[in-house]
Motif scaffolding. Structure first.
Motif, mmCIF file in Angstrom:
data_model
loop_
_atom_site.group_PDB
_atom_site.id
_atom_site.type_symbol
_atom_site.label_atom_id
_atom_site.label_comp_id
_atom_site.label_asym_id
_atom_site.label_seq_id
_atom_site.Cartn_x
_atom_site.Cartn_y
_atom_site.Cartn_z
ATOM 1 N N ASP A 1 16.260 -16.923 15.203
ATOM 2 C CA ASP A 1 15.695 -16.799 16.263
ATOM 3 C C ASP A 1 15.992 -15.252 16.507
ATOM 4 O OD1 ASP A 1 14.033 -17.226 18.371
ATOM 5 O OD2 ASP A 1 15.676 -17.864 19.762
ATOM 6 N N ARG B 1 8.214 -4.046 15.820
ATOM 7 C CA ARG B 1 6.736 -3.960 15.857
ATOM 8 C C ARG B 1 6.347 -2.987 16.998
ATOM 9 N NH1 ARG B 1 6.852 -9.138 13.547
ATOM 10 N NH2 ARG B 1 6.183 -9.934 15.617
ATOM 11 N N HIS B 2 7.150 -3.480 17.989
ATOM 12 C CA HIS B 2 6.568 -2.861 19.245
ATOM 13 C C HIS B 2 7.105 -1.630 19.655
ATOM 14 C CE1 HIS B 2 5.337 -7.305 20.286
ATOM 15 N NE2 HIS B 2 4.318 -6.549 20.547
ATOM 16 N N THR C 1 10.303 -8.600 16.161
ATOM 17 C CA THR C 1 9.206 -8.402 17.266
ATOM 18 C C THR C 1 9.616 -6.795 17.940
ATOM 19 O OG1 THR C 1 9.033 -10.801 17.670
ATOM 20 C CG2 THR C 1 8.275 -9.282 19.491
ATOM 21 N N ARG D 1 13.938 -12.953 14.479
ATOM 22 C CA ARG D 1 12.474 -12.893 14.930
ATOM 23 C C ARG D 1 12.518 -12.000 16.306
ATOM 24 N NH1 ARG D 1 12.117 -18.201 13.604
ATOM 25 N NH2 ARG D 1 12.780 -18.721 15.872
ATOM 26 N N ILE D 2 13.455 -12.035 16.975
ATOM 27 C CA ILE D 2 13.307 -11.272 18.262
ATOM 28 C C ILE D 2 13.566 -9.605 17.833
ATOM 29 C CG2 ILE D 2 14.791 -10.493 20.513
ATOM 30 C CD1 ILE D 2 15.642 -13.436 20.541
#
Length: 211
Positions: free
Chosen positions: A199, A209-210, A206, A202-203
């Motif tokens: 998890d 990506r931003h 993300t 994943r955080i």
């Protein structure tokens, strides 16, 4: 730097026990460091703000302001040298609090002289390397909107973790113990709301990506 000083630099030792100061002074001097001892935090603060040592050893229990108070006044997380807390075995909760406030690691009493020199050599070396690298990784600049901000050291631990390093490897790279790495990881997961290691990755992905 005065050319008469050993090239390994200065270490500031803060402890109200003269026997501890004397022992550390002998051990660290034999290890090639110049040692300056202080009996309380106020004396340290007066010097440490204008002069940066290679490392600070700061006892948790000192008269007047506690070692934790002094650590916070020095802004341990951003202080330009590693700070180790010296603590008795019953002070684990306080040691964890110190790490959250920017201490690099803690040394438990009773300690062995040769081990302290080896740990400080490693920590100072790692600290200097990280400053030279200046954390080129983009983890240093990632934003996690709505989450409690990570400290600089937490970002360094997160960078190690996302690179696949074990606690032991991360500890070796950053010059701190695997147990301290675990404490940082637990803090990072709590701040970012990660349920488990996958998890957390994943955080981070993300956020990348931003960014």
């Amino acid at each position: 730097m005065d050319e008469n000083l050993p090239s390994r630099g200065e270490i500031f030792v803060v402890d109200d026990d003269p026997a501890v100061r004397e022992t550390l002074s002998m051990v660290l001097s034999a290890g090639g460091y110049k040692v300056i001892c202080f009996a309380d935090g106020a004396a340290l603060l007066a010097v440490a703000r204008s002069r940066t040592p290679s490392c600070i050893l700061l006892d948790v229990h000192i008269p007047g302001k506690s070692g934790l108070d002094i650590l916070k006044e020095l802004h341990g997380e951003d202080y330009p040298a590693p700070i180790f807390m010296i603590s008795g075995q019953g002070d684990i909760a306080m040691a964890v609090e110190a790490i959250k406030s920017g201490a690099l690691d803690f040394i438990e009493k009773p300690f062995r002289g040769s081990e302290i020199v080896a740990r400080l050599d490693e920590a100072i070396g790692a600290f200097v390397r990280r400053q030279a690298e200046d954390t080129a990784s983009n983890i240093a600049t990632l934003h996690f909107p709505g989450k409690e901000p990570l400290t600089r050291r937490e970002r360094e631990v997160l960078e190690q973790f996302t690179a696949g390093a074990s606690n032991k490897e991360a500890g070796r790279h950053l010059g701190i113990s695997p147990r301290t790495i675990e404490d940082h990881r637990a803090n990072i997961m709590k701040k970012l709301g990660a349920r488990n290691a996958a998890d957390l990755i994943r955080i981070v992905m993300t956020a990348q990506r931003h960014s």
